[in-house]
Scaffold this motif. Sequence first.
Motif, mmCIF file in Angstrom:
data_model
loop_
_atom_site.group_PDB
_atom_site.id
_atom_site.type_symbol
_atom_site.label_atom_id
_atom_site.label_comp_id
_atom_site.label_asym_id
_atom_site.label_seq_id
_atom_site.Cartn_x
_atom_site.Cartn_y
_atom_site.Cartn_z
ATOM 1 N N GLU A 105 91.373 19.837 50.387
ATOM 2 C CA GLU A 105 91.584 19.055 51.634
ATOM 3 C C GLU A 105 90.514 18.075 51.865
ATOM 4 O O GLU A 105 89.239 18.591 51.913
ATOM 5 C CB GLU A 105 91.861 19.715 52.892
ATOM 6 N N PRO A 106 90.431 16.838 52.466
ATOM 7 C CA PRO A 106 89.457 16.070 52.937
ATOM 8 C C PRO A 106 88.987 16.499 54.180
ATOM 9 O O PRO A 106 89.481 17.346 54.788
ATOM 10 C CB PRO A 106 89.950 14.765 53.097
ATOM 11 N N LEU A 107 87.462 16.242 54.430
ATOM 12 C CA LEU A 107 86.998 16.347 55.774
ATOM 13 C C LEU A 107 87.024 15.044 56.632
ATOM 14 O O LEU A 107 86.873 14.018 56.178
ATOM 15 C CB LEU A 107 85.367 16.820 55.558
ATOM 16 N N ARG A 108 87.546 15.394 57.665
ATOM 17 C CA ARG A 108 87.857 14.389 58.703
ATOM 18 C C ARG A 108 87.087 14.056 59.781
ATOM 19 O O ARG A 108 87.380 13.265 60.764
ATOM 20 C CB ARG A 108 89.497 14.557 59.052
ATOM 21 N N THR A 109 85.953 15.124 60.178
ATOM 22 C CA THR A 109 85.050 14.792 61.353
ATOM 23 C C THR A 109 83.543 15.191 60.756
ATOM 24 O O THR A 109 83.493 15.856 59.806
ATOM 25 C CB THR A 109 85.505 15.940 62.373
ATOM 26 N N LYS A 110 82.953 14.475 61.738
ATOM 27 C CA LYS A 110 81.286 14.625 61.437
ATOM 28 C C LYS A 110 81.069 16.305 61.373
ATOM 29 O O LYS A 110 80.071 16.602 60.811
ATOM 30 C CB LYS A 110 80.634 14.019 62.530
ATOM 31 N N GLU A 111 81.784 16.893 62.378
ATOM 32 C CA GLU A 111 81.192 18.493 62.428
ATOM 33 C C GLU A 111 81.661 19.231 61.203
ATOM 34 O O GLU A 111 81.139 19.840 60.393
ATOM 35 C CB GLU A 111 81.967 19.160 63.636
ATOM 36 N N GLU A 112 82.919 18.790 60.539
ATOM 37 C CA GLU A 112 83.033 19.372 58.989
ATOM 38 C C GLU A 112 82.305 18.716 58.209
ATOM 39 O O GLU A 112 81.881 19.691 57.311
ATOM 40 C CB GLU A 112 84.726 18.978 58.829
ATOM 41 N N VAL A 113 81.913 17.866 58.023
ATOM 42 C CA VAL A 113 80.960 17.051 57.034
ATOM 43 C C VAL A 113 79.543 17.711 57.285
ATOM 44 O O VAL A 113 78.861 18.056 56.441
ATOM 45 C CB VAL A 113 80.826 15.605 57.210
ATOM 46 N N SER A 114 79.212 17.874 58.513
ATOM 47 C CA SER A 114 77.985 18.672 58.841
ATOM 48 C C SER A 114 78.007 20.004 58.263
ATOM 49 O O SER A 114 76.959 20.362 57.723
ATOM 50 C CB SER A 114 77.827 18.486 60.240
ATOM 51 N N ALA A 115 78.871 20.872 58.322
ATOM 52 C CA ALA A 115 78.964 22.194 58.137
ATOM 53 C C ALA A 115 79.093 22.114 56.570
ATOM 54 O O ALA A 115 78.446 23.026 56.035
ATOM 55 C CB ALA A 115 80.325 22.965 58.613
#
Length: 158
Positions: A105-115
Amino acid sequence: AYLREVCEPLYKPGDQNVQLLQMLGTGREVAAAVSSRLIGDGGGEDDDMLDMQEAESTEASRAATRGASALCKHIMQRFSDRAPVSELMEHFADDIFYEDLNYEEPLRTKEEVSAFIERFVDLKAAKFVTESFSDGQNACCFTWHIKVAGPLGAGPVL
């Protein structure tokens, strides 16, 4: 012109890649250069000077990152320099959409990308090495590989 074809993997290992890279670094001594400087007593000319230097550095960083290609190069360099993830995230839009071929699955928020980025920060036996960047002003694609250290005493020094 530059063309590079990559295929989407049949098996998407996801975080198993991170776990493998973490295991490679277990027990490995990593040499780190540490620099320190004395900062004033918390309320004087030294603090004002540091604030001015930080403002100049931030402005220089913004100027150096105009355009997609320059921004990608800057982010990857700062990542290699082990900059705080919060600093890297300042460059991403709130509505980011990030796809990695190793994940379902793609990452869709800054929080997901940061993690996601946080998982790679402390890898001791791996280094991301950029190979090439497109020259796009509004969009950029880049390629990289991961340099993995070998057994203690036998592998490359990262």
